[in-house]
Design a protein around this motif. Structure first.
Motif, PDB file in Angstrom:
ATOM      1  N   SER A  28       9.751   3.595  -7.192  1.00  0.00           N
ATOM      2  CA  SER A  28      10.901   3.362  -6.319  1.00  0.00           C
ATOM      3  C   SER A  28      10.518   3.748  -4.900  1.00  0.00           C
ATOM      4  O   SER A  28       9.973   4.841  -4.679  1.00  0.00           O
ATOM      5  N   LEU A  29      10.766   2.861  -3.957  1.00  0.00           N
ATOM      6  CA  LEU A  29      10.528   3.177  -2.546  1.00  0.00           C
ATOM      7  C   LEU A  29      11.257   2.168  -1.668  1.00  0.00           C
ATOM      8  O   LEU A  29      11.615   1.083  -2.108  1.00  0.00           O
ATOM      9  N   ASP A  30      11.475   2.563  -0.415  1.00  0.00           N
ATOM     10  CA  ASP A  30      12.085   1.691   0.584  1.00  0.00           C
ATOM     11  C   ASP A  30      11.076   1.442   1.695  1.00  0.00           C
ATOM     12  O   ASP A  30      10.423   2.383   2.174  1.00  0.00           O
ATOM     13  N   LEU A  31      10.981   0.181   2.114  1.00  0.00           N
ATOM     14  CA  LEU A  31      10.098  -0.194   3.218  1.00  0.00           C
ATOM     15  C   LEU A  31      10.960  -0.514   4.424  1.00  0.00           C
ATOM     16  O   LEU A  31      11.872  -1.342   4.349  1.00  0.00           O
ATOM     17  N   GLN A  32      10.683   0.172   5.539  1.00  0.00           N
ATOM     18  CA  GLN A  32      11.479  -0.011   6.739  1.00  0.00           C
ATOM     19  C   GLN A  32      10.899  -1.115   7.623  1.00  0.00           C
ATOM     20  O   GLN A  32       9.692  -1.317   7.677  1.00  0.00           O
ATOM     21  N   ALA A  33      11.783  -1.813   8.320  1.00  0.00           N
ATOM     22  CA  ALA A  33      11.351  -2.889   9.214  1.00  0.00           C
ATOM     23  C   ALA A  33      10.423  -2.333  10.290  1.00  0.00           C
ATOM     24  O   ALA A  33      10.709  -1.304  10.902  1.00  0.00           O
ATOM     25  N   GLY A  34       9.305  -3.002  10.507  1.00  0.00           N
ATOM     26  CA  GLY A  34       8.393  -2.640  11.587  1.00  0.00           C
ATOM     27  C   GLY A  34       7.464  -1.482  11.306  1.00  0.00           C
ATOM     28  O   GLY A  34       6.694  -1.090  12.191  1.00  0.00           O
ATOM     29  N   GLU A  35       7.471  -0.925  10.092  1.00  0.00           N
ATOM     30  CA  GLU A  35       6.580   0.199   9.805  1.00  0.00           C
ATOM     31  C   GLU A  35       5.331  -0.280   9.069  1.00  0.00           C
ATOM     32  O   GLU A  35       5.307  -1.363   8.481  1.00  0.00           O
ATOM     33  N   LEU A  36       4.290   0.544   9.103  1.00  0.00           N
ATOM     34  CA  LEU A  36       3.089   0.285   8.319  1.00  0.00           C
ATOM     35  C   LEU A  36       2.986   1.366   7.251  1.00  0.00           C
ATOM     36  O   LEU A  36       2.760   2.533   7.552  1.00  0.00           O
ATOM     37  N   LEU A  37       3.193   0.958   6.009  1.00  0.00           N
ATOM     38  CA  LEU A  37       3.110   1.853   4.867  1.00  0.00           C
ATOM     39  C   LEU A  37       1.774   1.637   4.178  1.00  0.00           C
ATOM     40  O   LEU A  37       1.444   0.521   3.777  1.00  0.00           O
ATOM     41  N   ALA A  38       1.002   2.702   4.036  1.00  0.00           N
ATOM     42  CA  ALA A  38      -0.286   2.619   3.352  1.00  0.00           C
ATOM     43  C   ALA A  38      -0.128   3.058   1.906  1.00  0.00           C
ATOM     44  O   ALA A  38       0.423   4.129   1.632  1.00  0.00           O
ATOM     45  N   LEU A  39      -0.600   2.218   0.980  1.00  0.00           N
ATOM     46  CA  LEU A  39      -0.673   2.571  -0.441  1.00  0.00           C
ATOM     47  C   LEU A  39      -2.106   2.980  -0.736  1.00  0.00           C
ATOM     48  O   LEU A  39      -3.020   2.169  -0.595  1.00  0.00           O
ATOM     49  N   VAL A  40      -2.315   4.231  -1.124  1.00  0.00           N
ATOM     50  CA  VAL A  40      -3.667   4.723  -1.345  1.00  0.00           C
ATOM     51  C   VAL A  40      -3.805   5.250  -2.763  1.00  0.00           C
ATOM     52  O   VAL A  40      -2.825   5.606  -3.424  1.00  0.00           O
ATOM     53  N   GLY A  41      -5.036   5.318  -3.227  1.00  0.00           N
ATOM     54  CA  GLY A  41      -5.339   5.807  -4.566  1.00  0.00           C
ATOM     55  C   GLY A  41      -6.617   5.160  -5.061  1.00  0.00           C
ATOM     56  O   GLY A  41      -7.100   4.179  -4.496  1.00  0.00           O
ATOM     57  N   GLU A  42      -7.168   5.725  -6.128  1.00  0.00           N
ATOM     58  CA  GLU A  42      -8.398   5.180  -6.700  1.00  0.00           C
ATOM     59  C   GLU A  42      -8.155   3.792  -7.288  1.00  0.00           C
ATOM     60  O   GLU A  42      -7.013   3.380  -7.512  1.00  0.00           O
ATOM     61  N   SER A  43      -9.230   3.078  -7.548  1.00  0.00           N
ATOM     62  CA  SER A  43      -9.125   1.784  -8.212  1.00  0.00           C
ATOM     63  C   SER A  43      -8.443   1.966  -9.570  1.00  0.00           C
ATOM     64  O   SER A  43      -8.751   2.906 -10.305  1.00  0.00           O
ATOM     65  N   GLY A  44      -7.523   1.074  -9.878  1.00  0.00           N
ATOM     66  CA  GLY A  44      -6.803   1.164 -11.134  1.00  0.00           C
ATOM     67  C   GLY A  44      -5.532   1.987 -11.066  1.00  0.00           C
ATOM     68  O   GLY A  44      -4.859   2.179 -12.084  1.00  0.00           O
ATOM     69  N   SER A  45      -5.154   2.452  -9.864  1.00  0.00           N
ATOM     70  CA  SER A  45      -3.951   3.277  -9.750  1.00  0.00           C
ATOM     71  C   SER A  45      -2.673   2.451  -9.719  1.00  0.00           C
ATOM     72  O   SER A  45      -1.577   3.012  -9.812  1.00  0.00           O
ATOM     73  N   GLY A  46      -2.795   1.128  -9.572  1.00  0.00           N
ATOM     74  CA  GLY A  46      -1.620   0.269  -9.614  1.00  0.00           C
ATOM     75  C   GLY A  46      -1.188  -0.288  -8.276  1.00  0.00           C
ATOM     76  O   GLY A  46      -0.128  -0.922  -8.179  1.00  0.00           O
ATOM     77  N   LYS A  47      -1.984  -0.103  -7.238  1.00  0.00           N
ATOM     78  CA  LYS A  47      -1.598  -0.534  -5.899  1.00  0.00           C
ATOM     79  C   LYS A  47      -1.406  -2.052  -5.827  1.00  0.00           C
ATOM     80  O   LYS A  47      -0.368  -2.548  -5.389  1.00  0.00           O
ATOM     81  N   SER A  48      -2.421  -2.793  -6.229  1.00  0.00           N
ATOM     82  CA  SER A  48      -2.340  -4.256  -6.166  1.00  0.00           C
ATOM     83  C   SER A  48      -1.333  -4.806  -7.173  1.00  0.00           C
ATOM     84  O   SER A  48      -0.616  -5.771  -6.882  1.00  0.00           O
ATOM     85  N   ALA A  49      -1.264  -4.207  -8.356  1.00  0.00           N
ATOM     86  CA  ALA A  49      -0.301  -4.661  -9.361  1.00  0.00           C
ATOM     87  C   ALA A  49       1.124  -4.518  -8.845  1.00  0.00           C
ATOM     88  O   ALA A  49       1.981  -5.375  -9.104  1.00  0.00           O
ATOM     89  N   GLU A 220      -5.896   6.248  10.817  1.00  0.00           N
ATOM     90  CA  GLU A 220      -5.875   5.519  12.086  1.00  0.00           C
ATOM     91  C   GLU A 220      -4.604   4.710  12.293  1.00  0.00           C
ATOM     92  O   GLU A 220      -4.087   4.622  13.407  1.00  0.00           O
ATOM     93  N   VAL A 221      -4.077   4.097  11.234  1.00  0.00           N
ATOM     94  CA  VAL A 221      -3.059   3.062  11.446  1.00  0.00           C
ATOM     95  C   VAL A 221      -1.717   3.309  10.764  1.00  0.00           C
ATOM     96  O   VAL A 221      -0.717   2.705  11.150  1.00  0.00           O
ATOM     97  N   ALA A 222      -1.641   4.165   9.747  1.00  0.00           N
ATOM     98  CA  ALA A 222      -0.423   4.254   8.930  1.00  0.00           C
ATOM     99  C   ALA A 222       0.704   5.003   9.640  1.00  0.00           C
ATOM    100  O   ALA A 222       0.471   5.951  10.387  1.00  0.00           O
ATOM    101  N   ASP A 223       1.929   4.563   9.388  1.00  0.00           N
ATOM    102  CA  ASP A 223       3.118   5.325   9.777  1.00  0.00           C
ATOM    103  C   ASP A 223       3.528   6.243   8.634  1.00  0.00           C
ATOM    104  O   ASP A 223       3.845   7.407   8.846  1.00  0.00           O
ATOM    105  N   ARG A 224       3.545   5.681   7.417  1.00  0.00           N
ATOM    106  CA  ARG A 224       3.810   6.475   6.218  1.00  0.00           C
ATOM    107  C   ARG A 224       2.727   6.201   5.185  1.00  0.00           C
ATOM    108  O   ARG A 224       2.065   5.167   5.227  1.00  0.00           O
ATOM    109  N   ILE A 225       2.588   7.134   4.247  1.00  0.00           N
ATOM    110  CA  ILE A 225       1.572   7.014   3.200  1.00  0.00           C
ATOM    111  C   ILE A 225       2.222   7.255   1.850  1.00  0.00           C
ATOM    112  O   ILE A 225       2.987   8.218   1.683  1.00  0.00           O
ATOM    113  N   ALA A 226       1.925   6.383   0.893  1.00  0.00           N
ATOM    114  CA  ALA A 226       2.332   6.586  -0.498  1.00  0.00           C
ATOM    115  C   ALA A 226       1.065   6.688  -1.333  1.00  0.00           C
ATOM    116  O   ALA A 226       0.239   5.778  -1.327  1.00  0.00           O
TER     117      ALA A 226
END
Length: 330
Positions: A28-49, A220-226
């Motif tokens: 569960s998460l909310d994405l705000q207009a105009g922000e850059l949210l970075a999804l980080v984690g090892e391969s297989g953590s579910g980011k692309s899925a 360098e670029v993220a406003d928020r990080i998940a």
């Protein structure tokens, strides 16, 4: 800022020979207009899925997607194919990791940009061609009229990625998903692509979801990080909160595994012990507990993503932080 995308209890599961694999396990998460949210984690953590589940690109007879994902009044999970086709490329656009594989190898790149424009706009072929060249110029491709006539294999990796960004921005989407956009590019080209994404974020006002495992890029670029692990978000907050005051042991482990430019140089980088979960069987409690150096008996309970420290928007899913909070309150 207004919320452009609201996700609640999103689950993406795939049927595999051993059973049902929970690639995304209740996000569960909310994405705000105009922000850059970075999804980080090892391969297989579910980011692309997670992000492909929003656009319907991983739907199929062996996939199961549930929960809700509200984009401007449309639930992307419940949306049918026709509804998703209207949203993909116009409301939500994707910049894929491998531009050479994503682009059509037998069509000139200018035509591919123009095709995306005509898919969602009532515009003539000539006007679409001119707008495609303008977009190629906007993303920093020199000689756009000439480059538009090139085939993907005739362009460098950095130029192909710029073409992908031009296609993604063709219809001014509200959300831009960038899936590892700097992978396999050299450092200078990586910096140019990231700078381009930030400029497009500012000029077009799009919210950007940046999928990456590179914490240097995030800083360098993220406003928020998940931070994701085993299909769940284990920590989320602003860039300064997550990088400067990490709370979850997994986030701390990721940061400790990065080389430092200041201080004494260690003989070896500190690694997170063990391997990420890949099978269908997951622990009842904290998924990170088998690898966590701070794990205790209480970690057999499943921790929820809550505020346990600092600012209201800084959330983590670690039961040990509950204990620390109670001790501090006492």
């Amino acid at each position: 800022m207004s919320t452009v995308l609201s996700i609640r209890d999103l689950r993406v599961e795939f049927d595999v020979p051993a059973g049902r694999l929970p690639a995304v396990n209740g996000v569960s998460l909310d994405l705000q207009a105009g922000e850059l949210l970075a999804l980080v984690g090892e391969s297989g953590s579910g980011k692309s899925a997670l992000t492909m589940g929003l656009t319907g690109l991983n739907r199929g007879p062996r996939s199961h997607i549930s929960g809700t994902a509200d984009y401007q009044g449309t639930d992307l999970v419940a949306a049918n194919t026709r509804q998703l086709q209207k949203i993909r490329g116009a409301g939500i656009a994707v910049v894929f990791q491998d531009a050479l594989a994503a682009l059509n190898p037998v069509q000139r790149v200018g035509r591919q940009v123009a095709e995306m424009i005509r898919q969602h706009q009532d515009i003539s072929k000539a006007d679409a061609t001119r707008k495609a060249e303008d977009l190629l110029r906007d993303v920093g491709i020199a000689n756009p009229a000439q480059s538009a006539r090139a085939y993907p294999h005739q362009l460098s990796g950095g130029m192909r990625q710029r073409v992908m960004i031009a296609i993604a921005l063709a219809n001014d989407p509200g959300v831009l998903i960038a899936d590892e956009p700097t992978t396999a590019l050299d450092v200078t080209i990586q910096a140019q692509v990231l700078a381009l994404l930030k400029r497009m974020q500012s000029e077009h006002g799009s919210a950007i979801v940046l999928i990456t495992h590179d914490l240097g890029v995030v800083a360098e670029v993220a406003d928020r990080i998940a931070v994701m692990y085993a299909g769940r978000i284990v920590e989320i907050g602003t860039r300064d909160e997550v990088l400067g005051n990490p709370q979850h042991p997994y986030t701390i482990g990721l940061l400790n595994s990065m080389p430092r430019i200041e201080g004494p140089r260690p003989k070896r980088l500190r690694a997170i012990p063990g391997s990420p979960l890949t099978g269908v069987n997951r622990p009842e409690g904290c998924a990170f507990a088998p690898r966590c150096p701070q794990a205790e008996d209480g970690c057999t309970q499943r921790p929820e993503l809550e505020q346990r420290h600092g600012e209201p928007g800084h959330l983590d899913a670690c039961l040990r932080n509950d204990e620390a909070r109670k001790a501090g309150a006492a």
